[in-house]
Design an enzyme around this catalytic site. Structure first.
Site, PDB file in Angstrom:
ATOM      1  N   LYS A  24       0.837  -1.216   0.000  1.00  0.00           N
ATOM      2  CA  LYS A  24       0.000   0.000   0.000  1.00  0.00           C
ATOM      3  C   LYS A  24       0.863   1.254   0.000  1.00  0.00           C
ATOM      4  O   LYS A  24       0.667   2.156  -0.814  1.00  0.00           O
ATOM      5  CB  LYS A  24      -0.898   0.020   1.243  1.00  0.00           C
ATOM      6  CG  LYS A  24      -1.544   1.369   1.515  1.00  0.00           C
ATOM      7  CD  LYS A  24      -2.398   1.356   2.764  1.00  0.00           C
ATOM      8  CE  LYS A  24      -1.697   1.634   4.061  1.00  0.00           C
ATOM      9  NZ  LYS A  24      -1.428   3.048   4.375  1.00  0.00           N
ATOM     10  N   ASN A  25       1.821   1.284   0.932  1.00  0.00           N
ATOM     11  CA  ASN A  25       2.574   2.528   1.097  1.00  0.00           C
ATOM     12  C   ASN A  25       3.575   2.776  -0.024  1.00  0.00           C
ATOM     13  O   ASN A  25       4.094   3.894  -0.148  1.00  0.00           O
ATOM     14  CB  ASN A  25       3.247   2.562   2.466  1.00  0.00           C
ATOM     15  CG  ASN A  25       2.227   2.751   3.578  1.00  0.00           C
ATOM     16  OD1 ASN A  25       1.081   3.089   3.303  1.00  0.00           O
ATOM     17  ND2 ASN A  25       2.632   2.526   4.810  1.00  0.00           N
ATOM     18  N   ARG A  94      -4.663  11.063   3.953  1.00  0.00           N
ATOM     19  CA  ARG A  94      -3.546  11.999   4.052  1.00  0.00           C
ATOM     20  C   ARG A  94      -2.555  11.851   2.917  1.00  0.00           C
ATOM     21  O   ARG A  94      -1.890  12.810   2.542  1.00  0.00           O
ATOM     22  CB  ARG A  94      -2.818  11.797   5.365  1.00  0.00           C
ATOM     23  CG  ARG A  94      -3.638  12.146   6.574  1.00  0.00           C
ATOM     24  CD  ARG A  94      -2.828  11.852   7.796  1.00  0.00           C
ATOM     25  NE  ARG A  94      -1.498  12.409   7.619  1.00  0.00           N
ATOM     26  CZ  ARG A  94      -1.161  13.668   7.905  1.00  0.00           C
ATOM     27  NH1 ARG A  94      -2.043  14.461   8.425  1.00  0.00           N
ATOM     28  NH2 ARG A  94       0.055  14.104   7.678  1.00  0.00           N
ATOM     29  N   CYS A 118      -4.827  12.912  12.762  1.00  0.00           N
ATOM     30  CA  CYS A 118      -5.660  11.753  12.501  1.00  0.00           C
ATOM     31  C   CYS A 118      -5.638  10.871  13.736  1.00  0.00           C
ATOM     32  O   CYS A 118      -5.073  11.252  14.762  1.00  0.00           O
ATOM     33  CB  CYS A 118      -5.193  11.009  11.260  1.00  0.00           C
ATOM     34  SG  CYS A 118      -3.629  10.193  11.485  1.00  0.00           S
ATOM     35  N   ARG A 123      -0.173  14.932  12.668  1.00  0.00           N
ATOM     36  CA  ARG A 123       0.668  14.536  11.527  1.00  0.00           C
ATOM     37  C   ARG A 123       0.940  15.749  10.643  1.00  0.00           C
ATOM     38  O   ARG A 123       0.324  15.933   9.601  1.00  0.00           O
ATOM     39  CB  ARG A 123       0.000  13.402  10.752  1.00  0.00           C
ATOM     40  CG  ARG A 123      -0.111  12.153  11.607  1.00  0.00           C
ATOM     41  CD  ARG A 123      -0.662  10.985  10.870  1.00  0.00           C
ATOM     42  NE  ARG A 123       0.233  10.479   9.851  1.00  0.00           N
ATOM     43  CZ  ARG A 123      -0.100   9.509   9.004  1.00  0.00           C
ATOM     44  NH1 ARG A 123      -1.290   8.971   9.048  1.00  0.00           N
ATOM     45  NH2 ARG A 123       0.762   9.095   8.096  1.00  0.00           N
ATOM     46  N   PRO A 124       1.886  16.577  11.058  1.00  0.00           N
ATOM     47  CA  PRO A 124       2.162  17.805  10.318  1.00  0.00           C
ATOM     48  C   PRO A 124       2.805  17.540   8.958  1.00  0.00           C
ATOM     49  O   PRO A 124       3.259  16.424   8.680  1.00  0.00           O
ATOM     50  CB  PRO A 124       3.137  18.550  11.231  1.00  0.00           C
ATOM     51  CG  PRO A 124       3.725  17.535  12.129  1.00  0.00           C
ATOM     52  CD  PRO A 124       2.777  16.390  12.212  1.00  0.00           C
ATOM     53  N   ASP A 126       5.028  20.070   7.795  1.00  0.00           N
ATOM     54  CA  ASP A 126       6.004  21.160   7.733  1.00  0.00           C
ATOM     55  C   ASP A 126       7.292  20.776   6.995  1.00  0.00           C
ATOM     56  O   ASP A 126       7.897  21.602   6.316  1.00  0.00           O
ATOM     57  CB  ASP A 126       6.330  21.639   9.166  1.00  0.00           C
ATOM     58  CG  ASP A 126       6.805  20.494  10.064  1.00  0.00           C
ATOM     59  OD1 ASP A 126       6.136  19.443  10.070  1.00  0.00           O
ATOM     60  OD2 ASP A 126       7.838  20.644  10.728  1.00  0.00           O
ATOM     61  N   ASP A 311       4.423   0.570  11.947  1.00  0.00           N
ATOM     62  CA  ASP A 311       3.180   0.018  11.399  1.00  0.00           C
ATOM     63  C   ASP A 311       2.887  -1.416  11.829  1.00  0.00           C
ATOM     64  O   ASP A 311       1.763  -1.893  11.640  1.00  0.00           O
ATOM     65  CB  ASP A 311       3.180   0.113   9.858  1.00  0.00           C
ATOM     66  CG  ASP A 311       3.180   1.555   9.390  1.00  0.00           C
ATOM     67  OD1 ASP A 311       2.779   2.432  10.174  1.00  0.00           O
ATOM     68  OD2 ASP A 311       3.586   1.806   8.241  1.00  0.00           O
ATOM     69  N   ARG A 403      -8.492  -0.268   4.563  1.00  0.00           N
ATOM     70  CA  ARG A 403      -7.588   0.704   3.920  1.00  0.00           C
ATOM     71  C   ARG A 403      -6.296   0.007   3.515  1.00  0.00           C
ATOM     72  O   ARG A 403      -5.590   0.475   2.639  1.00  0.00           O
ATOM     73  CB  ARG A 403      -7.162   1.793   4.916  1.00  0.00           C
ATOM     74  CG  ARG A 403      -8.221   2.670   5.419  1.00  0.00           C
ATOM     75  CD  ARG A 403      -7.584   3.728   6.271  1.00  0.00           C
ATOM     76  NE  ARG A 403      -7.097   4.765   5.378  1.00  0.00           N
ATOM     77  CZ  ARG A 403      -7.408   6.047   5.465  1.00  0.00           C
ATOM     78  NH1 ARG A 403      -8.182   6.446   6.449  1.00  0.00           N
ATOM     79  NH2 ARG A 403      -6.940   6.907   4.617  1.00  0.00           N
TER      80      ARG A 403
HETATM   81  N1  EPU Z   1       6.508  14.530  10.562  1.00  0.00           N
HETATM   82  C1  EPU Z   1       6.657  15.876  10.869  1.00  0.00           C
HETATM   83  N2  EPU Z   1       6.538  16.778   9.847  1.00  0.00           N
HETATM   84  C2  EPU Z   1       6.301  16.387   8.549  1.00  0.00           C
HETATM   85  C3  EPU Z   1       6.170  15.026   8.250  1.00  0.00           C
HETATM   86  C4  EPU Z   1       6.278  14.106   9.290  1.00  0.00           C
HETATM   87  O1  EPU Z   1       6.874  16.247  12.022  1.00  0.00           O
HETATM   88  O2  EPU Z   1       6.229  17.258   7.665  1.00  0.00           O
HETATM   89  C5  EPU Z   1       6.615  13.549  11.643  1.00  0.00           C
HETATM   90  C6  EPU Z   1       5.371  12.680  11.768  1.00  0.00           C
HETATM   91  O3  EPU Z   1       4.372  13.308  12.543  1.00  0.00           O
HETATM   92  C7  EPU Z   1       5.922  11.418  12.377  1.00  0.00           C
HETATM   93  C8  EPU Z   1       7.291  11.310  11.749  1.00  0.00           C
HETATM   94  O4  EPU Z   1       7.635  12.632  11.315  1.00  0.00           O
HETATM   95  O5  EPU Z   1       6.061  11.583  13.757  1.00  0.00           O
HETATM   96  C9  EPU Z   1       7.398  10.362  10.584  1.00  0.00           C
HETATM   97  O6  EPU Z   1       6.366  10.630   9.643  1.00  0.00           O
HETATM   98  P1  EPU Z   1       6.515  10.311   8.092  1.00  0.00           P
HETATM   99  O7  EPU Z   1       6.366  11.559   7.316  1.00  0.00           O
HETATM  100  O8  EPU Z   1       7.729   9.474   7.880  1.00  0.00           O
HETATM  101  O9  EPU Z   1       5.210   9.431   7.844  1.00  0.00           O
HETATM  102  P2  EPU Z   1       4.263   9.489   6.569  1.00  0.00           P
HETATM  103  O10 EPU Z   1       5.075   9.611   5.346  1.00  0.00           O
HETATM  104  O11 EPU Z   1       3.176  10.462   6.818  1.00  0.00           O
HETATM  105  C10 EPU Z   1       4.299   6.937   6.093  1.00  0.00           C
HETATM  106  C11 EPU Z   1       3.281   5.838   6.020  1.00  0.00           C
HETATM  107  C12 EPU Z   1       2.813   5.495   7.419  1.00  0.00           C
HETATM  108  C13 EPU Z   1       4.018   5.090   8.259  1.00  0.00           C
HETATM  109  C14 EPU Z   1       5.075   6.210   8.249  1.00  0.00           C
HETATM  110  C15 EPU Z   1       6.346   5.854   8.995  1.00  0.00           C
HETATM  111  C16 EPU Z   1       2.170   6.152   3.905  1.00  0.00           C
HETATM  112  C17 EPU Z   1       0.966   6.556   3.155  1.00  0.00           C
HETATM  113  N3  EPU Z   1       2.139   6.271   5.222  1.00  0.00           N
HETATM  114  O12 EPU Z   1       3.622   8.054   6.651  1.00  0.00           O
HETATM  115  O13 EPU Z   1       1.946   4.393   7.290  1.00  0.00           O
HETATM  116  O14 EPU Z   1       3.616   4.822   9.576  1.00  0.00           O
HETATM  117  O15 EPU Z   1       5.411   6.532   6.888  1.00  0.00           O
HETATM  118  O16 EPU Z   1       6.949   4.751   8.417  1.00  0.00           O
HETATM  119  O17 EPU Z   1       3.145   5.700   3.328  1.00  0.00           O
HETATM  120  C18 EPU Z   1       0.177   2.961   7.857  1.00  0.00           C
HETATM  121  O18 EPU Z   1       0.381   2.341   6.800  1.00  0.00           O
HETATM  122  O19 EPU Z   1      -0.575   2.527   8.751  1.00  0.00           O
HETATM  123  C19 EPU Z   1       0.831   4.249   8.073  1.00  0.00           C
HETATM  124  C20 EPU Z   1       0.407   5.157   8.949  1.00  0.00           C
END
Ligand code: EPU
Length: 455
Positions: A24-25, A94, A118, A123-124, A126, A311, A403
């Site tokens: 998925k991811n 998201r 969420c 989940r910012p 920034d 995850d 999902r």
């Molecule tokens: N974060 C920030 N600022 C940002 C982006 C992220 O502070 O701009 C923080 C997040 O809040 C979190 C950390 O950095 O604490 C890591 O977040 P990341 O951006 O790596 O996560 P993501 O890309 O939003 C993806 C997966 C998630 C998985 C995470 C970590 C997808 C669609 N989602 O999320 O998958 O947990 O990487 O590996 O690929 C799931 O499949 O259940 C899921 C939530």
């Protein structure tokens, strides 16, 4: 209003073979990245999931023509002209934010609803925005939207370090913009997750020039244009971890087919430390059994790849809830990601939550109960618990689970689970807990044509 739930009769050993679906991811950003090309892309092994169908809807909204059948999605980006992602789409998923990179790279502007928090916490975005800004994008915010535009993306050196480390999503989004920027972009503190590596391979196949895959520093030489490609999505590492734990908690004997052992390494290592017997069952296949002897409690910390992934944290909670002794688990990626804990405790688990850490006192058995999924992975933990528990469980709000787990009911039935997908008969619209509940009916329309009869 139709809402669906799983009814599961537990305490039956799972046995047989189960095929792991496409990731998925990995699929979600690859579908967005197909918009970067001038010509059509075909992606194989796309799982039928609420999220992938939602991403299909999003890229159609942006003007692409998309066909999907039997796991094969073809994206013709020639009509990609729409530069906005409205709130209605963003609030459902998201990963819709992945549209921003391609919009900036191909259209020069983007108007994107700002994602909120969420069920797994704040989940910012920034880090994504900071990356775009350094590439030359000017941004303003109003009424919940980010308005972004530029007069040409210009390569430079940038860091994607955030308060909790780097970001998978930001690394992918910024990469998608950088591949069509002018000059060289050096991305420091890039994520190294398999999904990032996969995106790099995909972009390189399209004609992008990227070095440093699998390291924290990526160097991107911008190119003028990219071409569509044919690409096969790799297996889902989280699904593999989930079914492995399902086999273990039910005292089963299951062969997982289509597994990428490198992507799953930390999960498999921990399972072995716990006492699982994992053996080679042919190319990309692993046989999972409990093995002899007492199972050991574990002390686990979630970390960025190659560490233990957040995850699968929830399904390990279920495993450790049924493991003698005291285990503990600390969540560093999403400190609030423990919505499964109170529900597991209702099934007889003994788990104490303190901040971003849980302490788990193993019990001999869980008891079936009616429980509610609050997010995808919390839901998976409850399904696994229900499979192990004595008696019948009802897992509600399963649209969260769907999902991320393709064809869950058939897969589980194929290895001996007794699980039914039934309508919650008595749902009063006044009791709906979120807009997602209303959305469930629409999602059902998206997924139903792809689901096999009888589920
Ligand atoms: N974060 C920030 N600022 C940002 C982006 C992220 O502070 O701009 C923080 C997040 O809040 C979190 C950390 O950095 O604490 C890591 O977040 P990341 O951006 O790596 O996560 P993501 O890309 O939003 C993806 C997966 C998630 C998985 C995470 C970590 C997808 C669609 N989602 O999320 O998958 O947990 O990487 O590996 O690929 C799931 O499949 O259940 C899921 C939530």
């Amino acid at each position: 209003m139709a809402l669906w739930m799983y009814e599961i009769e537990g305490a039956r050993p799972l046995s047989g073979r189960v095929r792991i679906s496409g990731s998925k991811n990995a699929s979600l950003p690859l579908l967005a990245a197909a918009l970067l090309a001038d010509t059509p892309t075909t992606l194989y092994n796309i799982p039928v999931l609420r999220d992938t169908m939602q991403m299909k809807r999003l890229i159609e909204h942006l003007g692409a023509k998309v066909t999907f059948s039997q796991g094969v999605m073809t994206i013709d980006p020639s009509g990609f002209k729409v530069d906005n992602v409205p709130y209605d789409i963003m609030c459902e998923m998201r990963a819709s934010f992945y549209a921003m990179g391609p919009m900036l790279a191909r259209l020069g502007k983007a108007r994107v609803s700002q994602p909120g928090g969420c069920a797994i916490g704040d989940r910012p975005v920034d880090i994504h925005l900071r990356g775009f800004k350094v590439l030359g994008v000017r941004m303003t915010r109003s009424a919940g939207y980010i308005h972004a535009r530029h007069k040409g993306l210009v390569g430079t050196r940038l860091s994607l370090m955030g308060p909790k480390g780097t970001s998978v999503g930001a690394t992918i989004n910024v990469l998608m913009a950088a591949v069509l920027a002018s000059g060289t972009t050096v991305i420091d503190d890039a994520a190294r997750e398999p999904e990032v590596i996969e995106m790099i391979s995909f972009l390189k196949a399209m004609g992008a020039r990227i070095e440093g895959s699998g390291t924290n520093t990526l160097t991107v030489e911008g190119v003028e244009s990219l071409r569509g490609v044919e690409y096969r999505v790799s297996p889902d590492r989280i699904e593999a971890g989930t079914w492995a734990v399902a086999a273990l908690v039910t005292h089963g004997d299951v062969v997982l087919e289509n597994v990428d052992p490198v992507a799953c390494e930390s999960t498999l290592e921990l399972l072995e430390r716990w006492g699982a017997e994992l053996s080679d069952a042919g190319p990309n296949a692993i046989r999972v059994r409990r093995g002899k002897g007492t199972k050991k409690p574990l002390s686990i910390v979630t970390e960025p790849f190659p560490g233990f992934p957040t995850d699968v944290q929830s399904v390990f909670t279920t495993l450790l809830a049924l493991t003698p002794g005291e285990s503990d688990l600390r969540e560093t990626i999403y400190p609030e990601r423990f919505k499964h804990v109170p529900e597991l405790n209702r099934m007889g688990a003994r788990i104490k939550l303190e901040g971003s850490r849980i302490t788990i006192k193993g019990v001999a058995a869980l008891e079936g109960a009616a429980v509610m999924a609050s997010d995808l992975r919390a839901g998976a933990a409850l399904v696994i618990a229900a499979l192990a528990a004595h008696g019948t469980s009802q897992v509600r709000r399963i649209y969260h689970v769907e999902r991320g787990y393709e064809d869950l009911v058939n897969k589980l039935r194929g290895i001996g689970a007794v699980i039914r997908r039934v309508e919650e008969a008595d749902v009063d619209p006044g009791l709906m807990v979120s807009s997602n509940d209303m959305y469930d009916a629409q999602v059902e329309e998206l997924i139903a044509p792809h689901r096999e009869v009888g589920t």
